[in-house]
Design a protein around this motif. Structure first.
Motif, mmCIF file in Angstrom:
data_model
loop_
_atom_site.group_PDB
_atom_site.id
_atom_site.type_symbol
_atom_site.label_atom_id
_atom_site.label_comp_id
_atom_site.label_asym_id
_atom_site.label_seq_id
_atom_site.Cartn_x
_atom_site.Cartn_y
_atom_site.Cartn_z
ATOM 1 N N MET A 114 6.804 -7.887 -9.005
ATOM 2 C CA MET A 114 8.623 -7.935 -8.852
ATOM 3 C C MET A 114 8.816 -8.712 -8.371
ATOM 4 O O MET A 114 7.824 -8.687 -6.184
ATOM 5 N N LEU A 115 9.324 -10.172 -7.904
ATOM 6 C CA LEU A 115 9.940 -11.503 -7.086
ATOM 7 C C LEU A 115 10.627 -10.708 -5.672
ATOM 8 O O LEU A 115 11.971 -10.530 -6.031
ATOM 9 N N VAL A 116 10.149 -9.597 -5.245
ATOM 10 C CA VAL A 116 11.336 -9.467 -4.127
ATOM 11 C C VAL A 116 10.967 -8.999 -2.979
ATOM 12 O O VAL A 116 9.926 -9.179 -2.529
ATOM 13 N N GLY A 117 11.873 -8.962 -1.321
ATOM 14 C CA GLY A 117 11.806 -8.848 -0.107
ATOM 15 C C GLY A 117 11.204 -8.088 0.465
ATOM 16 O O GLY A 117 12.325 -6.645 -0.171
ATOM 17 N N THR A 118 11.057 -8.337 1.427
ATOM 18 C CA THR A 118 11.043 -7.267 1.863
ATOM 19 C C THR A 118 12.770 -6.468 2.181
ATOM 20 O O THR A 118 12.771 -4.645 2.265
ATOM 21 N N THR A 119 13.801 -7.145 2.721
ATOM 22 C CA THR A 119 15.045 -6.460 2.525
ATOM 23 C C THR A 119 15.665 -5.189 1.708
ATOM 24 O O THR A 119 16.311 -4.753 1.867
ATOM 25 N N SER A 120 15.086 -5.920 0.605
ATOM 26 C CA SER A 120 15.374 -5.493 -1.045
ATOM 27 C C SER A 120 14.854 -3.926 -1.337
ATOM 28 O O SER A 120 15.273 -2.991 -1.840
ATOM 29 N N ILE A 121 13.579 -3.807 -0.337
ATOM 30 C CA ILE A 121 12.798 -2.843 -0.558
ATOM 31 C C ILE A 121 13.171 -1.333 0.141
ATOM 32 O O ILE A 121 13.581 -0.477 0.435
ATOM 33 N N LEU A 122 13.677 -2.236 1.754
ATOM 34 C CA LEU A 122 14.664 -1.402 2.613
ATOM 35 C C LEU A 122 15.570 -0.354 2.031
ATOM 36 O O LEU A 122 16.457 0.971 2.349
ATOM 37 N N GLU A 123 16.635 -1.726 1.009
ATOM 38 C CA GLU A 123 17.047 -1.508 1.046
ATOM 39 C C GLU A 123 17.712 0.266 -0.516
ATOM 40 O O GLU A 123 18.284 0.902 -0.290
ATOM 41 N N ILE A 124 16.564 0.126 -1.330
ATOM 42 C CA ILE A 124 16.272 1.006 -2.120
ATOM 43 C C ILE A 124 15.749 2.751 -1.427
ATOM 44 O O ILE A 124 15.950 3.585 -1.179
ATOM 45 N N LEU A 125 15.001 2.106 -0.631
ATOM 46 C CA LEU A 125 14.303 3.349 1.097
ATOM 47 C C LEU A 125 15.513 3.930 1.004
ATOM 48 O O LEU A 125 15.415 5.133 0.815
ATOM 49 N N GLU A 126 16.900 2.781 1.705
ATOM 50 C CA GLU A 126 18.009 4.295 2.200
ATOM 51 C C GLU A 126 18.199 4.276 1.563
ATOM 52 O O GLU A 126 19.130 5.554 1.272
ATOM 53 N N SER A 127 18.562 4.251 0.231
ATOM 54 C CA SER A 127 19.814 4.424 -0.994
ATOM 55 C C SER A 127 18.485 5.769 -2.074
ATOM 56 O O SER A 127 19.485 7.024 -2.166
ATOM 57 N N CYS A 128 17.735 5.687 -2.309
ATOM 58 C CA CYS A 128 17.191 6.650 -2.898
ATOM 59 C C CYS A 128 15.987 7.470 -2.091
ATOM 60 O O CYS A 128 15.029 7.513 -1.691
ATOM 61 N N ARG A 129 16.589 8.321 -1.785
ATOM 62 C CA ARG A 129 15.909 9.436 -0.015
ATOM 63 C C ARG A 129 15.769 10.031 -1.371
ATOM 64 O O ARG A 129 14.672 10.682 -0.243
ATOM 65 N N HIS A 130 15.453 10.184 -2.270
ATOM 66 C CA HIS A 130 14.141 10.989 -2.665
ATOM 67 C C HIS A 130 12.268 10.948 -3.342
ATOM 68 O O HIS A 130 11.952 11.024 -3.452
ATOM 69 N N LEU A 131 12.736 9.357 -3.507
ATOM 70 C CA LEU A 131 12.023 8.934 -3.568
ATOM 71 C C LEU A 131 10.211 9.466 -3.497
ATOM 72 O O LEU A 131 10.199 9.597 -2.164
ATOM 73 N N GLU A 132 9.164 9.700 -3.842
ATOM 74 C CA GLU A 132 8.147 10.269 -3.397
ATOM 75 C C GLU A 132 6.454 8.584 -4.064
ATOM 76 O O GLU A 132 5.830 9.183 -3.378
ATOM 77 N N LEU A 133 7.591 8.499 -5.007
ATOM 78 C CA LEU A 133 6.326 7.009 -4.943
ATOM 79 C C LEU A 133 6.666 5.973 -5.406
ATOM 80 O O LEU A 133 8.149 5.438 -5.948
ATOM 81 N N LEU A 134 6.489 4.965 -4.900
ATOM 82 C CA LEU A 134 6.861 4.373 -4.314
ATOM 83 C C LEU A 134 5.511 2.492 -4.400
ATOM 84 O O LEU A 134 5.127 2.360 -3.801
ATOM 85 N N ASP A 135 5.630 1.764 -6.337
ATOM 86 C CA ASP A 135 3.963 0.770 -5.942
ATOM 87 C C ASP A 135 4.887 -0.235 -5.737
ATOM 88 O O ASP A 135 5.770 -0.773 -7.095
ATOM 89 N N VAL A 136 4.704 -1.051 -4.801
ATOM 90 C CA VAL A 136 4.767 -2.673 -4.734
ATOM 91 C C VAL A 136 3.826 -3.510 -5.112
ATOM 92 O O VAL A 136 3.773 -4.617 -4.407
ATOM 93 N N ARG A 137 2.542 -3.029 -5.775
ATOM 94 C CA ARG A 137 1.536 -3.760 -5.495
ATOM 95 C C ARG A 137 2.050 -5.636 -5.806
ATOM 96 O O ARG A 137 2.539 -5.395 -6.771
ATOM 97 N N GLY A 138 1.194 -6.440 -5.646
ATOM 98 C CA GLY A 138 1.619 -7.733 -5.939
ATOM 99 C C GLY A 138 2.954 -8.157 -5.456
ATOM 100 O O GLY A 138 3.236 -9.828 -6.001
ATOM 101 N N CYS A 139 3.599 -7.348 -5.155
ATOM 102 C CA CYS A 139 5.125 -7.738 -4.133
ATOM 103 C C CYS A 139 4.506 -8.622 -2.832
ATOM 104 O O CYS A 139 5.121 -8.171 -2.371
ATOM 105 N N TRP A 140 4.566 -10.024 -3.003
ATOM 106 C CA TRP A 140 3.477 -10.229 -1.436
ATOM 107 C C TRP A 140 5.069 -10.932 -0.638
ATOM 108 O O TRP A 140 4.223 -10.833 0.732
ATOM 109 N N ASN A 141 5.708 -10.835 -1.027
ATOM 110 C CA ASN A 141 6.665 -10.364 0.095
ATOM 111 C C ASN A 141 7.366 -9.493 0.858
ATOM 112 O O ASN A 141 8.399 -10.047 1.543
ATOM 113 N N VAL A 142 6.993 -8.530 0.808
ATOM 114 C CA VAL A 142 7.148 -7.426 0.819
ATOM 115 C C VAL A 142 6.430 -6.617 2.363
ATOM 116 O O VAL A 142 5.186 -7.435 2.088
ATOM 117 N N SER A 143 6.440 -6.640 2.633
ATOM 118 C CA SER A 143 6.235 -6.019 4.204
ATOM 119 C C SER A 143 6.257 -4.857 4.878
ATOM 120 O O SER A 143 7.387 -4.630 5.536
#
Length: 319
Positions: free
Chosen positions: A198-227
């Protein structure tokens, strides 16, 4: 047979037991061979016991849309409202999705990769999927942030989402950060999220991590704008992050398996329904298996099981 010897009478097995046995057969055998063996097997195939879990994904990948639609109508009607799991590729249109929604309100796992389903129809019927715990809408190019928001607002038990894209599908898109925001704002109970390519950036992923506190698996393979900074990820000790680097699928064998976090798979109550076979035989002979189409044995493809991800074969490696 000698006196006192137990004789197994397969025709006397209960329909629910026969349903478990028939799950080991191919779809074509269950629909065209099993019903002709004996009356009790015919009744089992006509009733809901064989169709609480319907996996026609492999079959549907090589089918014309009209065949997929006809098969869905046939099998979902047989489930009599007891369907808990549906896996099908390429649902052809909004009306087919509407049919699923109207006739499968007990669904817990729904996999619809490569389907032509629009935002508007998802907004209309998302409330009918209140029991969904795992959803796969990978490669569904007609769906976007509106559909994800509707799903998150209505499907409160959702703990697993797969929204993988193919690299060629996102060519020309500016961003999918609005989809990530929809996930973050409406799906706080997620334990598993797969958004490869997906064409998402680091800021969007951080937003997900802060909101979805129960996450056990996050697959961002190929999301090259994520660091993601490793020191930051230490704030989430239960979280396993895959990507953005893409590895060969065979290298993932060391990773722990992840379930689809679905609710109990115990059988649901229903009134047993069996009908006349004539119409179904006509359906089976009317082009479903023509052109020597090869029908694989029905398998449960757990996209959320990291040892069974099939789509990894068409993912390009990291640049």
């Amino acid at each position: 047979m000698g006196e006192g010897c137990d004789v197994r009478r397969w025709d006397e097995l209960l329909p629910d037991t026969l349903g478990l046995v028939f799950k080991n057969l191919s779809l074509q055998e269950v629909l065209t061979v099993v019903p002709r063996v004996c009356k009790s097997w015919q009744i089992a195939v006509l009733g809901p016991y064989c169709w609480q879990e319907i996996d026609i994904e492999e079959w549907s990948r090589n089918c014309w849309p009209e065949k997929i639609d006809r098969m869905l109508q046939l099998l979902i009607k047989r489930s009599c409202g007891s369907l808990r799991k549906l896996c099908v590729s390429g649902v052809p249109n909004d009306s087919s999705f509407m049919f699923i929604a109207n006739n499968a309100k007990s669904l817990q796992t729904l996999r619809l990769p490569k389907s032509e389903i629009s935002d508007s129809i998802v907004e209309q019927v998302a409330g009918m999927f209140k029991n969904i715990t795992f959803l796969d809408i990978s490669y569904c190019t007609q769906m976007g942030a509106r559909a994800l928001e509707a799903i998150g607002m209505q499907c409160k038990f959702l703990t697993g989402l797969r929204r993988t894209m193919h690299p060629l599908q996102v060519i020309g898109k500016v961003s999918q950060d609005n989809e990530a925001s929809a996930i973050a704002s409406t799906m706080p109970k997620l334990k598993q999220l797969e958004i490869a390519y997906m064409l998402v950036g680091t800021t969007s992923i951080l937003e997900i991590l802060e909101s979805c506190r129960h996450l056990e698996l996050l697959d961002v393979r190929g999301c090259w704008n994520v660091s993601l900074d490793e020191s930051f990820l230490k704030k989430f000790p239960r979280l396993k992050v895959i990507g953005p680097v893409v590895v060969d699928c065979y290298e993932m064998n060391g990773l722990d398996n992840c379930s689809d976090f679905s609710a109990s798979s115990g059988y649901l109550p229903w009134d047993f329904v069996a009908g006349d076979m004539d119409d179904d035989y006509d359906e089976m002979s009317d082009g479903f298996w023509e052109d020597d189409q090869h029908i694989e044995d029905v398998e449960m493809w757990f996209y959320d099981d990291l040892n069974a991800v099939d789509s990894g074969y068409d993912w390009p490696q990291s640049p």
